[in-house]
Design an enzyme around this catalytic site. Structure first.
Site, PDB file in Angstrom:
ATOM      1  N   ARG A  58     -43.274  21.082 -53.617  1.00 15.77           N
ATOM      2  CA  ARG A  58     -43.041  20.294 -52.671  1.00 15.77           C
ATOM      3  C   ARG A  58     -42.117  19.072 -53.086  1.00 15.77           C
ATOM      4  NH1 ARG A  58     -48.319  21.722 -51.481  1.00 15.77           N
ATOM      5  NH2 ARG A  58     -49.025  20.212 -52.786  1.00 15.77           N
ATOM      6  N   GLU A  95     -60.114  19.124 -61.940  1.00 22.22           N
ATOM      7  CA  GLU A  95     -61.337  18.755 -61.827  1.00 22.22           C
ATOM      8  C   GLU A  95     -62.165  19.805 -62.471  1.00 22.22           C
ATOM      9  OE1 GLU A  95     -62.261  18.447 -57.797  1.00 22.22           O
ATOM     10  OE2 GLU A  95     -64.383  17.736 -58.000  1.00 22.22           O
TER      11      GLU A  95
HETATM   12  P1  AMP Z   1     -53.203  15.246 -59.382  1.00 21.85           P
HETATM   13  O1  AMP Z   1     -52.761  15.790 -60.515  1.00 21.85           O
HETATM   14  O2  AMP Z   1     -54.706  15.117 -59.483  1.00 21.85           O
HETATM   15  O3  AMP Z   1     -52.566  13.943 -59.220  1.00 21.85           O
HETATM   16  O4  AMP Z   1     -52.793  16.160 -58.272  1.00 21.85           O
HETATM   17  C1  AMP Z   1     -51.570  16.048 -57.633  1.00 21.85           C
HETATM   18  C2  AMP Z   1     -51.006  17.523 -57.502  1.00 21.85           C
HETATM   19  O5  AMP Z   1     -51.737  18.029 -56.786  1.00 21.85           O
HETATM   20  C3  AMP Z   1     -49.675  16.923 -56.281  1.00 21.85           C
HETATM   21  O6  AMP Z   1     -48.727  18.064 -56.865  1.00 21.85           O
HETATM   22  C4  AMP Z   1     -50.140  17.432 -54.922  1.00 21.85           C
HETATM   23  O7  AMP Z   1     -49.204  18.062 -54.296  1.00 21.85           O
HETATM   24  C5  AMP Z   1     -51.472  17.964 -55.228  1.00 21.85           C
HETATM   25  N1  AMP Z   1     -52.656  17.591 -54.559  1.00 21.85           N
HETATM   26  C6  AMP Z   1     -53.796  17.132 -55.117  1.00 21.85           C
HETATM   27  N2  AMP Z   1     -54.714  16.715 -54.136  1.00 21.85           N
HETATM   28  C7  AMP Z   1     -54.286  17.089 -52.752  1.00 21.85           C
HETATM   29  C8  AMP Z   1     -54.339  16.558 -51.683  1.00 21.85           C
HETATM   30  N3  AMP Z   1     -55.576  15.995 -51.366  1.00 21.85           N
HETATM   31  N4  AMP Z   1     -53.581  16.894 -50.523  1.00 21.85           N
HETATM   32  C9  AMP Z   1     -52.454  17.367 -50.665  1.00 21.85           C
HETATM   33  N5  AMP Z   1     -51.968  17.621 -52.144  1.00 21.85           N
HETATM   34  C10 AMP Z   1     -52.702  17.552 -53.193  1.00 21.85           C
END
Ligand code: AMP
Length: 175
Positions: A58, A95
């Site tokens: 995306r 996680e």
């Molecule tokens: P993080 O590494 O935890 O900040 O996760 C970010 C990545 O995971 C991004 O590329 C998002 O597209 C995806 N992502 C994580 N959580 C969500 C969510 N609740 N809704 C949509 N995309 C998410």
């Protein structure tokens, strides 16, 4: 316009307990898509950005438009095994377990100012790993932009302390 209204919440996807913020509904609305791109472009127009880097998939949708409008190059950060030439890899915590992202080793010239884009900030693990890649390649992270920032218990912004972080929409995480 109210960009928040254009985000679709999909409960329990991809697994139970996750509230997935679906940005495809914003992307397919011409006015919302344009405004979300323009707000990021406006902030970084005079920041001497050399390259925009984005995380698949995306991230590429906005990242390409932002790079074009800023008059910069575009760098692809990908999941492992997709890039054809020599790469550097960064592993980061999820996680449960770990994940990896990859970038061509010669994607950035020393000292280049890079704007990182991803669609959403959750825990910040992905964006931090992308910053590490950019810096290991000799680049300077001049900014990090997201359309959505999940606020509350995830503390993603804390992981990006010291960087210039822009998010267009803040959505509290439902516990
Ligand atoms: P993080 O590494 O935890 O900040 O996760 C970010 C990545 O995971 C991004 O590329 C998002 O597209 C995806 N992502 C994580 N959580 C969500 C969510 N609740 N809704 C949509 N995309 C998410």
């Amino acid at each position: 316009m109210d960009l928040l209204k254009e985000i679709r919440n999909v409960p329990d996807w991809p697994k139970p307990g996750i509230q997935f913020k679906d940005i495809t509904t914003l992307a397919k609305n011409p006015a919302a898509f344009k405004e979300s791109c323009d707000l990021i472009i406006k902030k970084y127009k005079k920041k001497n950005i050399d390259e925009v880097a984005a995380i698949e998939a995306r991230g590429y949708v906005w990242g390409g438009v932002i790079a074009y409008q800023l008059g910069t190059g575009f760098i692809l950060i990908r999941k492992p095994g997709k890039l054809p030439a020599d790469t550097i890899i960064e592993e980061y915590e999820l996680e449960y377990g770990t994940d990896k992202i990859e970038m061509h080793v010669d994607a950035i010239k020393k000292g280049e100012r890079v704007l990182l884009f991803d669609d959403l900030l959750a825990t910040g693990g992905t964006a931090k790993a992308a910053c590490n890649l950019i810096e290991k390649a000799g680049g300077v992270v001049a900014g990090i932009a997201f359309v959505i920032e999940l606020t509350g218990s995830l503390h993603g912004r804390d992981k990006l302390e010291g960087y210039d972080v822009l998010s267009l929409l803040e959505i509290p995480v439902e516990e």
